[in-house]
Design an enzyme around this catalytic site. Structure first.
Site, PDB file in Angstrom:
ATOM      1  N   CYS A 180      36.816  28.785  -8.576  1.00  0.00           N
ATOM      2  CA  CYS A 180      35.549  28.263  -8.584  1.00  0.00           C
ATOM      3  C   CYS A 180      34.541  28.959  -7.961  1.00  0.00           C
ATOM      4  CB  CYS A 180      35.783  26.725  -7.642  1.00  0.00           C
ATOM      5  SG  CYS A 180      33.938  26.005  -7.539  1.00  0.00           S
TER       6      CYS A 180
ATOM      7  N   CYS B  59      20.347  18.297  -5.230  1.00  0.00           N
ATOM      8  CA  CYS B  59      21.203  16.973  -5.414  1.00  0.00           C
ATOM      9  C   CYS B  59      21.688  16.717  -4.063  1.00  0.00           C
ATOM     10  CB  CYS B  59      22.434  17.511  -6.108  1.00  0.00           C
ATOM     11  SG  CYS B  59      22.109  17.988  -7.857  1.00  0.00           S
TER      12      CYS B  59
ATOM     13  N   GLU C  63      29.734  31.617  -1.212  1.00  0.00           N
ATOM     14  CA  GLU C  63      31.476  30.988  -1.366  1.00  0.00           C
ATOM     15  C   GLU C  63      31.937  30.873  -2.654  1.00  0.00           C
ATOM     16  OE1 GLU C  63      31.517  28.969   3.046  1.00  0.00           O
ATOM     17  OE2 GLU C  63      31.092  27.662   1.296  1.00  0.00           O
TER      18      GLU C  63
ATOM     19  N   CYS D 163      34.780  19.764  -3.609  1.00  0.00           N
ATOM     20  CA  CYS D 163      33.529  19.871  -4.647  1.00  0.00           C
ATOM     21  C   CYS D 163      32.464  19.222  -3.883  1.00  0.00           C
ATOM     22  CB  CYS D 163      33.779  18.512  -5.621  1.00  0.00           C
ATOM     23  SG  CYS D 163      32.594  18.261  -6.791  1.00  0.00           S
TER      24      CYS D 163
ATOM     25  N   CYS E 119      20.460  26.746  -3.679  1.00  0.00           N
ATOM     26  CA  CYS E 119      20.131  26.321  -4.953  1.00  0.00           C
ATOM     27  C   CYS E 119      18.839  25.624  -4.916  1.00  0.00           C
ATOM     28  CB  CYS E 119      21.388  25.272  -5.307  1.00  0.00           C
ATOM     29  SG  CYS E 119      21.266  24.107  -6.783  1.00  0.00           S
TER      30      CYS E 119
ATOM     31  N   CYS F 187      25.168  17.103  -2.218  1.00  0.00           N
ATOM     32  CA  CYS F 187      25.816  18.490  -2.382  1.00  0.00           C
ATOM     33  C   CYS F 187      25.154  19.307  -1.198  1.00  0.00           C
ATOM     34  CB  CYS F 187      25.514  19.103  -3.710  1.00  0.00           C
ATOM     35  SG  CYS F 187      26.079  20.881  -4.083  1.00  0.00           S
TER      36      CYS F 187
END
Length: 346
Positions: A106, A117, A93, A339, A113, A120
């Site tokens: 962005c 975290c 994305e 975010c 990933c 996220c």
């Protein structure tokens, strides 16, 4: 039979050498290079100033994989989130964030990933692979086209704050930025590009040694090791003191702008003591800015955004202590584009 090579992975000298070996004049190299990096051809058939025989020969010897827009979502605030499909059918994305002053892309650097975290959404996905530099480049091209169509303005800024950890895809991210800022690419100043990292100290130092020209943002989100370990497992191997040392090395080598990113979580990192610990870190690094970020809820993480009074009190402490802090209101929350929310939903 040898696998076909992606033609965009050839350097300009390699492309020149190839055209020499097949007896083509030098100007053909320039034509093809323009199609690949400036006219954004998605196939060899798009290269209309080449003969059909030459296009067929290129198609027989090389691939030209290009990112495709699979879905687009429009937020009430003007933010546009795109889901892109790679040539091997993975999804990533990217987001266009428009304001009066800026049109910011962005972009993602990995498919998934590996850092986990807790706050996220991407951190709950498996990391499939790194994005190639041409795939990162394509994201910027496609989001720029959206900006021109929707707002009649080109992108002004790029942030590597999408899916993945950019510094764990070091070579491709740097190569993509090189192409984005090249005169025969998108010709965007690297000073308008920010790479955000969860904190890979060794690679932060490497950025300094490589004398990069773009800005760096550190996703801090907690101002002591105990709390940071809880929400960012990478802190166990890259703790705050190690990161402070790496950021100072980066600044000494480059003089480039450094930003701290700090998401406020209710009753976790939003107290006066937390603000004071953040001030101590800020004073140890020549940072230009602390971005205080609204928390955007995700299903897997049971934290909440603090109330406005708590946010105001936190900001006041920073401002009284002469910290250059800015409260960043989230954009695109209604389409999971804010975010920490990117996870191929919707």
């Amino acid at each position: 039979m040898l696998a076909q090579q992606n033609i965009r992975h050839l350097s300009l000298p390699e492309l020149e050498n190839y055209f020499t070996t097949i007896g083509q004049p030098k100007f053909r190299v320039k034509q093809v290079h323009e199609w690949l990096w400036q006219k954004h051809a998605h196939s060899f058939d798009d290269m209309t100033n080449l003969s059909k025989d030459l296009r067929n020969k290129l198609a027989a010897e090389f691939t030209l994989p290009a990112l495709q827009v699979e879905t687009v979502q429009n937020s009430e605030d003007g933010t546009i989130k795109s889901r892109f499909k790679t040539s091997d059918n993975h999804l990533i994305e990217g987001v266009l964030i428009p304001t009066e002053a800026r049109k910011t892309a962005c972009v993602s650097s990995q498919i998934g990933c590996s850092l986990s975290c807790k706050f996220c959404a991407t951190g709950y996905m498996e990391r499939r692979r790194n994005l190639n530099y041409d795939e990162i480049y394509d994201q910027v091209v496609l989001i720029n086209q959206q900006s021109e169509a929707a707002y009649q303005k080109k992108l002004s800024n790029i942030v590597f704050m999408g899916m993945g950890e950019p510094l764990l895809n070091y070579k491709n991210v740097l190569k993509a930025i090189e192409r984005i800022s090249a005169d025969d690419g998108l010709a965007m100043s690297p000073k308008r590009i920010t790479v955000s990292t969860a904190g890979v100290a060794k690679q932060i130092k490497q950025l300094g040694d490589d004398k990069v020209k773009f800005k760096l943002a550190l996703s801090l989100h907690a101002a002591n090791d105990k709390k940071r370990n809880e929400i960012m497992p990478i802190n166990e191997s890259n703790n705050i003191s190690v990161l402070i040392e790496a950021l100072n090395h980066f600044y000494k080598q480059t003089g480039n702008e450094i930003t701290f990113e700090y998401i406020l979580f209710q009753n976790f990192n939003d107290s006066q003591k937390d603000a004071e610990e953040l001030i101590k870190i800020y004073r140890q690094v020549p940072a230009d800015l602390v971005n205080i970020i609204e928390y955007n809820p995700i299903d897997a993480f049971k934290f909440h955004k603090p109330d406005e009074d708590t946010i105001d009190a936190f900001m006041t402490i920073l401002e009284k202590n002469r910290v250059n802090a800015r409260l960043r209101r989230s954009r695109g929350k209604d389409i999971d584009a804010a975010c920490g929310q990117l996870a191929n939903k919707g």
